[in-house]
Enzyme design. Structure first.
Site, PDB file in Angstrom:
ATOM      1  N   LYS A 100      -2.839   8.907   7.329  1.00 40.02           N
ATOM      2  CA  LYS A 100      -4.134   8.957   8.015  1.00 40.02           C
ATOM      3  C   LYS A 100      -5.012   9.920   7.215  1.00 40.02           C
ATOM      4  O   LYS A 100      -4.914  11.132   7.361  1.00 40.02           O
ATOM      5  CB  LYS A 100      -3.994   9.428   9.460  1.00 40.02           C
ATOM      6  CG  LYS A 100      -5.300   9.347  10.242  1.00 40.02           C
ATOM      7  CD  LYS A 100      -5.100   9.735  11.700  1.00 40.02           C
ATOM      8  CE  LYS A 100      -6.402   9.546  12.468  1.00 40.02           C
ATOM      9  NZ  LYS A 100      -7.502  10.344  11.942  1.00 40.02           N
ATOM     10  N   GLU A 122       1.728   4.397   7.042  1.00 39.94           N
ATOM     11  CA  GLU A 122       0.870   4.882   5.958  1.00 39.94           C
ATOM     12  C   GLU A 122       0.198   6.182   6.382  1.00 39.94           C
ATOM     13  O   GLU A 122       0.359   6.645   7.518  1.00 39.94           O
ATOM     14  CB  GLU A 122      -0.171   3.819   5.597  1.00 39.94           C
ATOM     15  CG  GLU A 122      -0.986   3.366   6.772  1.00 39.94           C
ATOM     16  CD  GLU A 122      -1.729   2.053   6.507  1.00 39.94           C
ATOM     17  OE1 GLU A 122      -2.662   1.766   7.251  1.00 39.94           O
ATOM     18  OE2 GLU A 122      -1.366   1.330   5.572  1.00 39.94           O
ATOM     19  N   ASP A 159     -16.913   8.860 -23.421  1.00 36.82           N
ATOM     20  CA  ASP A 159     -18.346   9.186 -23.435  1.00 36.82           C
ATOM     21  C   ASP A 159     -19.067   8.461 -24.575  1.00 36.82           C
ATOM     22  O   ASP A 159     -20.212   8.006 -24.413  1.00 36.82           O
ATOM     23  CB  ASP A 159     -18.545  10.695 -23.579  1.00 36.82           C
ATOM     24  CG  ASP A 159     -18.072  11.458 -22.353  1.00 36.82           C
ATOM     25  OD1 ASP A 159     -17.810  12.672 -22.468  1.00 36.82           O
ATOM     26  OD2 ASP A 159     -17.976  10.846 -21.267  1.00 36.82           O
TER      27      ASP A 159
END
EC number: 6.5.1.2
Length: 677
Positions: free
Chosen positions: A107, A105, A29
């Site tokens: 979904k 992979e 920050d």
């Protein structure tokens, strides 16, 4: 400024992509505020990949449309092991190979997005939309910290379109809903809805406040670089460019390798940080993908293996009834809230009284609730060993809970109905009006369910004809209505006066009369008086002359159009609405006469209505269901079960281009009137 930009982007990548923060939040920050101050003093030197772009900008008036340079296609689905074995068999046969290597992979359950980079710099983002055209969400995507605004490395492509999924982690979803509750605002149903809703904000500052993530999984356009040889190599390359890619991926061989991956992911699914609804298999070699090609705008080289419908246990607190627009009385189970498939469920349909008896569902039972995709949750069965002694049986009320009219059930129907009709039952009146103004009926934009509820409850309208007596002042006095929105509704009503006879018939909401039947009636009779005469003559016997109309449908039409209240409303509406009459078609002699088409999914450029109109203009018939009598199925993106049934029955499949080609060829070979005579 350049040093701070590079340093902050490294920390963003470590935190949001690698899940490995390198500095405390407070230090990040401090660096961020330092950069903001420098950029305020030197705005001419702000870099295109500055992390300050992540905070959002002023609201947009609307989303612009983006045409995808390469369409974003959907996948066919598989549900059983047999589906995957058949997919592997077709791939082996298409490639003439003994074994095929696949990339497997996840979904993701999020929103599909295309990111465009030019010379390594992020320039545009678009939703999938209909596959050919999506919405420009560039400003919102800039706020997603997991997405790099500049690709890593010195050698980057001139153009790269990255396809992937924007999603929300489960933990971030829980925090978002906690903030919604604290602010007294509506909670999101599931992480997918939260991600989609966050990304489609016109004010990107709101998007910036939501914790969205992104995973890359595909490629669109690529210029100025060689395409990797395989899908797995593509994802590896993406990682070197700084693009986030899921680690839950594998390269496997054969159907058994696919199924083993599916079962492994299924076991670990609850522990994943995000929601998934299945896995995806792609032939790994990109050269082999090109060899296999596409069918009905879905790739032959890929398939989604969906997880089964999710189920959960909960308790039936009560069973109440709802009244539909045709008076149908539907028992609805009121449930103790339970999360099923990522959605909080408190109600589930029980369909009809017979279904309640068949399943023996009682108030107080512990039941199994199932939800598949966007389907309305249903009660599957009760759990016998958990049935308490004080359960109560459901009793169908004798009178409508809305209007008090008797509830009746015909001997040949499973559904009980309120006998009050729309003139006495406000539930039927509201349902009928909502149907009347719906998109496929009169299509009155801006006149939604809540507005109709108010109009009926305040006594401003009593029937559909009364809609056309509304003015801006009446509407502006309703909740959530201002002068501009009221005028928009008035304008939409005026526009709806010009319609077609088929739309008018459908808008009446006659039981058992859908769009196809309404079109058949309009074609056969050509004008309203002829239809009314046929409905009243000998109990509607003439209606049976219309193709595909049987005794049950004919009786529904005759009963509706001979009812005094309904007939009076039809007469009123015929004086308010305008359509072209006289197009009397007894026999279709076009090039596609005798051919039945089913149109499903999302086509690239045509709406389903537009495609259907082209088929009907050529003499063909458009049906809503696939059967052995179907000649062609026109399938677009997300075609679903109709496409699967067509493949099962061996029906010829067409995409939009093939449909247009077929119609053009048929038209050019059709004899003219003189030749045919």
């Amino acid at each position: 400024m350049a040093q701070l930009t590079a340093e902050l982007n490294r920390h963003i990548f470590s935190y949001h992509v690698q899940d490995a923060p390198t500095i405390p939040d407070a230090e990040y920050d401090r660096l961020f505020r330092e950069l903001q101050a420098l950029e305020a003093a030197h705005p001419e030197a702000v870099s295109v990949d500055s992390p300050t772009y992540r905070v959002g900008a002023t609201p947009l008036p609307e989303f612009n449309q983006v045409t995808h340079s390469i369409p974003m296609l959907s996948l066919n689905n598989g549900f059983e092991d047999e589906d995957i074995e058949n997919f592997d068999r077709r791939a082996r046969e298409g490639l003439d190979a003994e074994q095929v290597e696949y990339a497997a992979e996840l979904k993701f359950d999020g929103l599909a997005i295309s990111l465009r980079y030019e010379n390594g710099v992020f320039v545009q983002a678009a939703t999938r939309g209909d596959g050919a055209t999506g919405e420009d969400v560039t400003a919102n995507i800039r706020t997603v910290r997991a997405i790099p605004l500049r690709l890593h490395g010195d050698t980057v492509p001139a153009v790269l379109e990255v396809r992937g999924e924007v999603l929300m982690y489960k933990a971030d979803f829980a925090k978002l809903n906690a903030r919604q509750r604290d602010a007294g605002q509506k909670e999101f149903a599931n992480p997918r809805n939260a991600a989609a809703g966050s990304l489609r904000q016109l004010d990107s500052r709101i998007t910036a406040q939501r914790s969205l993530r992104f995973f890359s999984y595909g490629v669109g356009a690529l210029e100025g670089a060689d395409m990797p040889p395989s899908h797995s190599a593509l994802l590896d390359w993406y990682q070197t460019l700084g693009l986030p890619v899921s680690n839950e991926r594998a390269v496997v061989t054969g159907a058994q390798g696919l199924i083993d991956y599916y079962r492994d992911i299924g076991k670990r699914r609850p522990s994943l940080a995000y929601e998934i609804d299945g896995v995806v298999y792609k032939v790994n070699s990109l050269e082999q993908q090109q060899q296999l090609g596409f069918v009905s705008r879905a790739p032959r080289f890929a398939i989604a293996h969906k997880f089964p419908a999710e189920e959960a246990l909960t308790q039936v607190l009560d069973i109440e009834v709802q009244v539909g627009r045709t008076g149908a009385i539907t028992p609805v189970a009121r449930l103790a809230q339970v999360n099923v498939g990522g959605v909080n469920v408190t109600n589930a349909t029980l369909h009809n009284e017979g279904e309640v008896r068949r399943k023996d569902i009682r108030i107080g039972d512990t039941v199994i609730v199932r939800r598949a995709g966007d389907v309305i949750p249903e009660v599957v069965s009760f759990v016998a060993e958990r049935r308490p002694l004080d359960v109560r049986e459901f009793v169908m009320p004798a009178n409508c809970p809305v209007c008090g009219s008797p509830i009746v059930r015909m001997d040949d129907e499973a559904v009980a109905r309120c006998s009050g009709g729309w003139t006495h039952c406000s539930a039927q009146k509201k349902g009928g009006l909502m149907h009347f103004v719906s998109r496929r009926a009169l299509d009155v934009e801006g006149l939604g369910d809540q507005l109709i509820e108010q109009l009926v409850d305040k006594g401003l309208i009593h029937n559909a004809a009364d809609l056309y007596t509304l003015d801006k002042d009446k509407l502006a006095g309703l909740d959530r209505m201002a002068a501009k929105s009221a005028q928009n509704v008035v304008d939409a009503l005026e526009k709806s006066r010009d319609t077609t006879m088929a739309r008018f018939i459908y808008a009446l909401g006659i039981r058992n009369v859908g769009e196809s039947t309404a079109k058949a009636l309009a074609q056969h009779f050509g004008n309203l008086e002829a239809l009314l005469h046929a409905a009243s003559f000998e109990g509607g016997l003439q209606l049976l002359e219309v193709p595909d109309i049987g005794p049950i449908v004919a009786r529904s039409i005759s009963e509706f159009l001979t009812d005094a209240d309904n007939l009076a409303l039809v007469r009123l509406l015929s004086g308010v609405l305008r359509w072209k009459e006289g197009e009397h078609v007894m026999k279709n002699t076009g090039a596609m006469a005798g051919k039945t088409f089913v149109i499903t999914g999302t086509l690239p450029t045509l709406s389903r209505d537009e495609a259907g109109a082209l088929v009907e203009a050529a003499g063909g018939k458009v049906s809503g269901s696939v059967s052995k009598k179907t000649s062609y199925v026109v399938a677009g993106a997300d075609a679903g079960s109709k496409l699967a049934k067509a493949q099962e029955l061996g029906i010829t499949l067409l995409d939009e281009a093939a449909l247009l080609s077929l119609l053009a060829t048929a038209s050019s070979t059709e004899p003219n009137q003189d030749e045919s005579s």
